[in-house]
Design a protein around this motif. Structure first.
Motif, short mmCIF file in Angstrom:
data_model
loop_
_atom_site.label_atom_id
_atom_site.label_comp_id
_atom_site.label_asym_id
_atom_site.label_seq_id
_atom_site.Cartn_x
_atom_site.Cartn_y
_atom_site.Cartn_z
N UNK A 136 0.84 -1.21 0.00
CA UNK A 136 0.00 0.00 0.00
C UNK A 136 0.87 1.26 0.00
N UNK A 137 1.92 1.20 0.77
CA UNK A 137 2.80 2.36 0.85
C UNK A 137 3.44 2.65 -0.50
N UNK A 138 3.82 1.58 -1.21
CA UNK A 138 4.49 1.81 -2.49
C UNK A 138 3.54 2.48 -3.49
N UNK A 139 2.24 2.41 -3.24
CA UNK A 139 1.28 3.11 -4.11
C UNK A 139 0.77 4.39 -3.47
N UNK A 140 1.46 4.83 -2.44
CA UNK A 140 1.17 6.09 -1.73
C UNK A 140 -0.25 6.16 -1.16
N UNK A 141 -0.76 4.99 -0.74
CA UNK A 141 -2.07 4.98 -0.10
C UNK A 141 -1.92 5.48 1.33
N UNK A 142 -2.98 6.10 1.83
CA UNK A 142 -2.95 6.60 3.21
C UNK A 142 -3.90 5.75 4.06
N UNK A 143 -3.30 4.86 4.86
CA UNK A 143 -4.11 3.94 5.66
C UNK A 143 -4.67 4.67 6.90
N UNK A 144 -5.97 4.49 7.14
CA UNK A 144 -6.58 5.16 8.28
C UNK A 144 -7.15 4.20 9.34
N UNK A 145 -7.47 2.98 8.93
CA UNK A 145 -8.02 2.02 9.90
C UNK A 145 -7.75 0.62 9.39
N UNK A 146 -7.41 -0.27 10.31
CA UNK A 146 -7.24 -1.66 9.92
C UNK A 146 -7.97 -2.55 10.92
N UNK A 147 -8.35 -3.71 10.46
CA UNK A 147 -9.02 -4.67 11.33
C UNK A 147 -8.61 -6.04 10.84
N UNK A 148 -8.19 -6.90 11.76
CA UNK A 148 -7.78 -8.19 11.23
C UNK A 148 -8.33 -9.36 12.02
N UNK A 149 -8.41 -10.48 11.31
CA UNK A 149 -8.80 -11.73 11.96
C UNK A 149 -7.74 -12.75 11.54
N UNK A 150 -7.96 -14.00 11.84
CA UNK A 150 -6.92 -14.99 11.53
C UNK A 150 -6.56 -15.02 10.05
N UNK A 151 -7.57 -15.01 9.21
CA UNK A 151 -7.25 -15.21 7.79
C UNK A 151 -7.69 -14.04 6.90
N UNK A 152 -8.04 -12.94 7.56
CA UNK A 152 -8.39 -11.79 6.71
C UNK A 152 -7.91 -10.50 7.34
N UNK A 153 -7.80 -9.52 6.50
CA UNK A 153 -7.39 -8.20 6.98
C UNK A 153 -8.19 -7.17 6.20
N UNK A 154 -8.83 -6.24 6.93
CA UNK A 154 -9.58 -5.18 6.27
C UNK A 154 -8.85 -3.86 6.49
N UNK A 155 -8.85 -3.06 5.45
CA UNK A 155 -8.11 -1.79 5.52
C UNK A 155 -8.96 -0.69 4.92
N UNK A 156 -9.03 0.41 5.64
CA UNK A 156 -9.71 1.59 5.10
C UNK A 156 -8.62 2.62 4.80
N UNK A 157 -8.60 3.13 3.59
CA UNK A 157 -7.51 4.02 3.19
C UNK A 157 -7.96 4.95 2.08
N UNK A 158 -7.15 5.96 1.83
CA UNK A 158 -7.46 6.83 0.68
C UNK A 158 -6.36 6.68 -0.36
N UNK A 159 -6.70 7.09 -1.54
CA UNK A 159 -5.82 6.91 -2.69
C UNK A 159 -5.59 8.28 -3.32
N UNK A 160 -4.77 9.13 -2.67
CA UNK A 160 -4.66 10.51 -3.14
C UNK A 160 -4.11 10.64 -4.55
N UNK A 161 -3.36 9.65 -5.02
CA UNK A 161 -2.73 9.81 -6.34
C UNK A 161 -3.33 8.90 -7.41
N UNK A 162 -4.49 8.27 -7.11
CA UNK A 162 -5.17 7.49 -8.14
C UNK A 162 -4.42 6.24 -8.58
N UNK A 163 -3.80 5.55 -7.62
CA UNK A 163 -3.04 4.35 -7.97
C UNK A 163 -3.77 3.05 -7.68
N UNK A 164 -5.09 3.14 -7.45
CA UNK A 164 -5.83 1.98 -6.97
C UNK A 164 -5.70 0.76 -7.88
N UNK A 165 -5.91 0.97 -9.17
CA UNK A 165 -5.93 -0.18 -10.09
C UNK A 165 -4.60 -0.93 -10.08
#
Ligand code: ASP
Ligand code: MG
Length: 417
Positions: A332-361
């Protein structure tokens, strides 16, 4: 020694510039350094020029013409005599931009952006410096590009502190008023750089740090720091004082009053930050300083819109543990995403972030090679600081809650509209 910062709204037209003079004159003591942003929306207008330059070159001159016109109207309003040297200086800057675009060979968007967009600040400070002199406030104009030294990550340049410290110490003397630009600096080749949109607060903090200021004041169009954005909430409260930590959290989760990076340098030297209204030159506003906490009865509401929410799970049911965390965060960092919240369980991880530079794809492409990815676009992140024990969920009402996290200090929801 003190530092003041005036943002774009506080210099949005000729009237506002006159008001800036009044604000300065209303103080018992003048600051040493006044950091000023570009006038009104001129940074957006200059961004548009850069976009035209890359996408539709023949429209550059008309979009640039609008910027000249906007500033020349302000100049004609502020200065009776159009032979005043300020006209020549401002035109000189605008000509420089055109000359740069004419001769530029670089196809690096961010580089070109930084060579162009900072002229909003160069021009606004030139106008203000002359206007103050004209009205009896002697001052010296400083080119922040000679003082704020950064690396060459154009558009989000990182400060090089020791060089900057050296330049500022040499340039800024006590008992003198200096007018300079926020937002801009330069790299080791003396190419212009910018510190990120709305970065002028950060510039003011850097100056404050380097001159060991006794205080930094940012003058805004709000009475100080409020517990919620008045555009979103009917009833808001002014927070008279708060700690650096509280203010940093507030900024991080969406309060837009101060730029998030501003507080770090001030915190290091325990320099108080005042947020005051330029519409009321004597009201105290908010003071952010060490060990002054906001009353625990005030809860703060923040909203970050247009976030992205992804949930990753491994392709082979293996645990998502430390090693994966590291890889995911790095990706995520290499695509300059800004992580704001994370939540994880044993086999999954959820992340809320913004994509200021449009690198999502591009990022998704890489993630999908390694994980099962589900994605929800355009979610909201609501944060309540100091939640009350019976905190109602009203802020998330009418939306679908994707995640809810609560601690005694903070309540957060990720919601889908
Ligand atoms: N003029 C720049 C911007 O609008 C920097 C600032 O205002 O802080 O982003
Ligand atoms: Mg601005």
């Amino acid at each position: 020694m003190e530092v003041y910062k005036f943002g774009g709204a506080s210099v949005k037209d000729a009237e506002a510039v006159r008001n800036l003079l009044n604000v300065l004159q209303a103080q018992k003591q003048l600051p040493n350094v006044v950091v000023v942003s570009a006038m009104d929306k001129s940074t957006n207008a200059l961004e548009k020029v850069v976009a035209c330059y890359f996408n539709d070159r023949k429209t550059v001159s008309s979009s640039f013409q609008e910027i000249r016109k906007f500033h020349s109207n302000i100049l004609l309003d502020l200065f009776d005599n159009d032979q005043h040297p300020v006209f020549k200086s401002v035109n000189g800057f605008f000509d420089e931009v055109l000359r740069f675009l004419d001769s530029n060979k670089s196809t690096n968007y961010n580089f070109v952006y930084d060579q162009v967009v900072g002229y909003g600040e160069l021009v606004s400070t030139t106008i203000i410096s002359h206007f103050l002199t004209e009205n009896g406030l002697n001052n010296q104009w400083l080119d922040a590009r000679n003082l704020i030294k950064t690396n060459n990550t154009y558009r989000t340049a990182s400060l090089q502190l020791s060089k900057t410290q050296r330049h500022i110490t040499q340039a800024v003397k006590p008992n003198q008023l200096y007018i300079t630009q926020g937002f801009i600096g330069s790299d080791s080749n003396n190419f212009s750089t910018t510190l990120g949109r709305e970065g002028s607060d950060y510039s003011a903090a850097i100056f404050g740090y380097c001159i060991n200021a006794s205080a930094v004041t940012v003058w805004k169009d709000v009475p100080g720091i409020l517990n919620a954005d008045p555009k979103l909430f009917d009833q808001t409260l002014l927070i008279p004082e708060m700690s650096y930590n509280e203010a940093i959290e507030q900024a991080y989760y969406g309060a837009t009053v101060i730029h998030p990076k501003t507080l770090q340098p001030l915190y290091q030297k325990e320099i108080p930050l005042f947020v005051r209204s330029f519409n009321d030159a004597v009201a105290p506003g908010t003071c952010i300083r060490k060990n002054k906490f906001m009353p625990s009865t005030i809860c703060c509401y923040m909203l970050l819109k247009h976030q992205i929410f992804i949930t990753l799970s491994t392709l082979d049911l293996s645990y998502i543990v430390e090693k994966q965390f590291k890889k995911i965060a790095a990706l995520l960092q290499s695509h300059q995403m800004k992580i704001r919240l994370t939540q994880n369980s044993a086999i999954s991880m959820s992340i809320c972030f913004s994509d200021p530079f449009g690198h999502k794809e591009a990022m998704l492409h890489e993630l999908r090679a390694k994980y099962d990815v589900s994605i929800v676009d355009d979610v909201n992140l609501f944060t309540v600081l100091n939640p009350q024990t019976d905190q109602p969920d009203f802020i998330a009402q009418g939306t679908e809650i994707l995640v809810k996290q609560i601690t005694d200090k903070r309540l957060q929801f990720v919601t889908r509209n």
